[in-house]
Motif scaffolding. Structure first.
Motif, PDB file in Angstrom:
ATOM      1  N   UNK A 184       0.915  -1.219   0.191  1.00  0.00           N
ATOM      2  CA  UNK A 184       0.267   0.016  -0.226  1.00  0.00           C
ATOM      3  C   UNK A 184       0.868   1.528  -0.503  1.00  0.00           C
ATOM      4  N   UNK A 185       2.255   1.091   0.413  1.00  0.00           N
ATOM      5  CA  UNK A 185       3.046   2.139   0.666  1.00  0.00           C
ATOM      6  C   UNK A 185       2.901   2.862  -0.581  1.00  0.00           C
ATOM      7  N   UNK A 186       3.617   4.133   0.073  1.00  0.00           N
ATOM      8  CA  UNK A 186       4.451   5.190  -1.772  1.00  0.00           C
ATOM      9  C   UNK A 186       5.867   4.911  -1.304  1.00  0.00           C
ATOM     10  N   UNK A 187       6.434   5.101   0.304  1.00  0.00           N
ATOM     11  CA  UNK A 187       7.653   4.961   0.416  1.00  0.00           C
ATOM     12  C   UNK A 187       8.147   3.964   1.711  1.00  0.00           C
ATOM     13  N   UNK A 188       9.211   3.605   0.801  1.00  0.00           N
ATOM     14  CA  UNK A 188       9.577   2.033   1.996  1.00  0.00           C
ATOM     15  C   UNK A 188      10.712   2.637   2.169  1.00  0.00           C
ATOM     16  N   UNK A 189      11.077   2.027   3.399  1.00  0.00           N
ATOM     17  CA  UNK A 189      12.479   2.763   4.069  1.00  0.00           C
ATOM     18  C   UNK A 189      13.204   1.717   4.530  1.00  0.00           C
ATOM     19  N   UNK A 190      14.696   1.040   4.031  1.00  0.00           N
ATOM     20  CA  UNK A 190      15.370  -0.357   4.461  1.00  0.00           C
ATOM     21  C   UNK A 190      16.500   0.303   5.332  1.00  0.00           C
ATOM     22  N   UNK A 191      16.128  -0.141   6.536  1.00  0.00           N
ATOM     23  CA  UNK A 191      17.601   0.169   6.946  1.00  0.00           C
ATOM     24  C   UNK A 191      18.779  -0.683   7.966  1.00  0.00           C
ATOM     25  N   UNK A 192      19.303  -0.609   7.546  1.00  0.00           N
ATOM     26  CA  UNK A 192      20.346  -2.009   8.722  1.00  0.00           C
ATOM     27  C   UNK A 192      19.757  -3.083   8.625  1.00  0.00           C
ATOM     28  N   UNK A 193      19.021  -3.838   6.968  1.00  0.00           N
ATOM     29  CA  UNK A 193      19.000  -4.577   6.664  1.00  0.00           C
ATOM     30  C   UNK A 193      19.851  -5.579   5.335  1.00  0.00           C
ATOM     31  N   UNK A 194      20.262  -6.746   5.674  1.00  0.00           N
ATOM     32  CA  UNK A 194      21.029  -7.163   5.001  1.00  0.00           C
ATOM     33  C   UNK A 194      19.949  -8.042   3.521  1.00  0.00           C
ATOM     34  N   UNK A 195      19.356  -8.412   3.709  1.00  0.00           N
ATOM     35  CA  UNK A 195      18.178  -8.501   2.658  1.00  0.00           C
ATOM     36  C   UNK A 195      18.224  -9.999   2.541  1.00  0.00           C
ATOM     37  N   UNK A 196      18.781 -10.769   3.423  1.00  0.00           N
ATOM     38  CA  UNK A 196      18.959 -12.413   3.383  1.00  0.00           C
ATOM     39  C   UNK A 196      18.168 -13.323   4.056  1.00  0.00           C
ATOM     40  N   UNK A 197      17.853 -12.323   4.611  1.00  0.00           N
ATOM     41  CA  UNK A 197      16.743 -13.573   5.499  1.00  0.00           C
ATOM     42  C   UNK A 197      15.160 -13.382   4.977  1.00  0.00           C
ATOM     43  N   UNK A 198      14.329 -14.613   4.528  1.00  0.00           N
ATOM     44  CA  UNK A 198      13.290 -14.495   4.163  1.00  0.00           C
ATOM     45  C   UNK A 198      12.041 -14.558   5.596  1.00  0.00           C
ATOM     46  N   UNK A 199      11.062 -14.193   5.509  1.00  0.00           N
ATOM     47  CA  UNK A 199      10.289 -13.151   4.525  1.00  0.00           C
ATOM     48  C   UNK A 199      10.729 -11.776   4.226  1.00  0.00           C
ATOM     49  N   UNK A 200      11.433 -10.587   5.831  1.00  0.00           N
ATOM     50  CA  UNK A 200      11.593 -10.029   5.585  1.00  0.00           C
ATOM     51  C   UNK A 200      12.512  -8.954   4.222  1.00  0.00           C
TER      52      UNK A 200
END
Ligand code: NAD
Length: 250
Positions: A184-200
Motif C-alpha cells: 500500500x505504501x508510497x515510500x518504503x525505507x529499508x534500514x540496516x538489514x542485509x536483505x538475506x533473511x526471508x520473508x522480511x
C-alpha cells in the motif's frame, strides 16, 4: 549523496503512506552486535543455528536459556540511538499530517519501543518477553536465580524467549500486516538489514514491484542497493536524523 539524501527527504516529507523495515544494523550503534558478531567470548564456540532453534532448546534447554538470559542482560544495558529516535519522530510527523505509517522490525531488542515508536510490527518477536515452550503461555515474571528455564506457572512446560527461532514460522498476522502495508505504501525505507533473511527480504520487493520509492540506508551494499530508488550509504544513526530532521517535529 547530498542530492540523493535531499530527494529521499522530500519523498518522505510528502508521502501519504510510509513503511520502514529495520534490521540488526540499526541497533549496531547502540552496541548490540549483529547475530554473527554476537558469537564472541563466552559463546564463540556456538553457532546461532545451534542455539536459536526449537531442536536446540529440546536438546539443551539450559544452554539456550542461558544464552538468551545473557543477551537480555546486554539489551537492558543499552539505549536507543539517534536512528531509533529519528524513526519515532517520523511516526509522529506522519501522524500529524494524516499519513499512514508502519515500522516493521526484524530486531528482537525492543529499542524501537524504548525510543517511542508505537505503530510497529515485531516480525521476530521480542527478547524481553518470555512464553512457555509447549503452549505459548506468556510469563510476566520468572525466577532468575534457578539454573535453566523455569517452568510455566500455568502448565509446567519450560519457559523460552518469545522470539522466532530458525525453522519456526513468523506470526501470520504480523507478516500479513507487514505485507499489506508494503503493498500500500508510497515510500518504503529499508534500514540496516542485509536483505538475506526471508520473508522480511521480500517486503521491499513488494513495494518495488508497484513502482514505489524504495530508500535504503546501509553502510554496505545489499541485494536491494542497485534496485533502490535512493541508496544512502552510511550508518543509520547519521543518515536517519538527516532524513527526518528535528525541526520537522510537530
Ligand atoms: P544482518 O546481521 O543480516 O545484517 C545487518 C545489516 O546491517 C548489514 O547489511 C550491515 O551492513 C548493516 N549495518 C551495520 N551497521 C549499520 C549501521 N550502523 N547502520 C545501518 N546499517 C548497518 O541483520 P538482519 O538483516 O536484521 O538479519 C539478521 C537476523 O538476526 C534477523 O532475523 C534479526 O532478527 C536477528 N538479530 C537481531 C538483533 C537485534 O535485535 N538487535 C541482533 C542480531 C540479530
Amino acid at each position: 549523496m547530498d542530492e540523493t539524501l535531499a530527494r529521499a527527504r522530500e519523498a518522505i516529507a510528502v508521502a501519504r503512506s510510509i513503511v520502514v523495515l529495520t534490521g540488526a544494523g540499526i541497533s549496531a550503534e547502540s552496541g548490540i552486535p549483529t547475530f554473527r558478531d554476537a558469537m564472541t567470548g563466552l559463546w564463540s564456540r556456538h553457532r546461532p543455528e545451534d542455539l536459536a532453534t526449537p531442536e536446540a532448546f529440546r536438546r539443551d534447554p539450559r544452554t539456550v536459556w542461558d544464552w538468551y538470559a545473557w543477551r537480555r542482560e546486554r539489551v537492558a544495558l543499552v539505549q536507543p540511538n539517534a536512528g531509533h529516535e529519528a524513526l519515532a519522530r517520523l511516526e509522529r510527523v506522519a501522524a500529524a499530517r494524516g499519513a499512514d505509517y508502519l515500522l516493521v522490525t526484524q530486531n528482537v531488542d525492543g529499542l524501537h519501543a524504548a525510543a517511542g515508536s508505537r505503530r510497529m510490527v515485531e516480525l521476530h518477536g521480542n527478547i524481553r518477553r518470555v512464553k512457555c515452550f509447549d503452549r505459548g503461555h506468556p510469563a510476566a515474571s520468572w525466577p532468575s536465580e534457578t539454573p535453566g528455564p523455569p517452568p510455566c506457572a500455568l502448565c509446567g512446560s519450560p519457559l523460552r524467549p518469545d522470539v522466532v527461532w530458525f525453522g519456526e514460522a513468523l506470526p501470520p498476522e504480523a507478516l500479513q500486516a507487514a505485507l499489506d502495508a508494503a503493498r500500500r505504501c508510497d515510500v518504503f525505507l529499508s534500514v540496516g538489514t542485509s536483505g538475506l533473511v526471508e520473508p522480511a527480504a521480500s517486503l521491499p520487493l513488494a513495494a518495488l514491484e508497484r513502482g514505489m520509492a524504495v530508500i535504503e540506508v546501509n553502510p554496505q551494499p545489499t541485494p536491494l542497493t542497485r534496485r533502490a530508488w535512493a541508496a544512502l550509504a552510511g550508518p543509520a544513526g547519521e543518515i536517519l536524523p538527516r532524513l527526518v530532521p528535528l525541526e520537522s517535529t510537530p
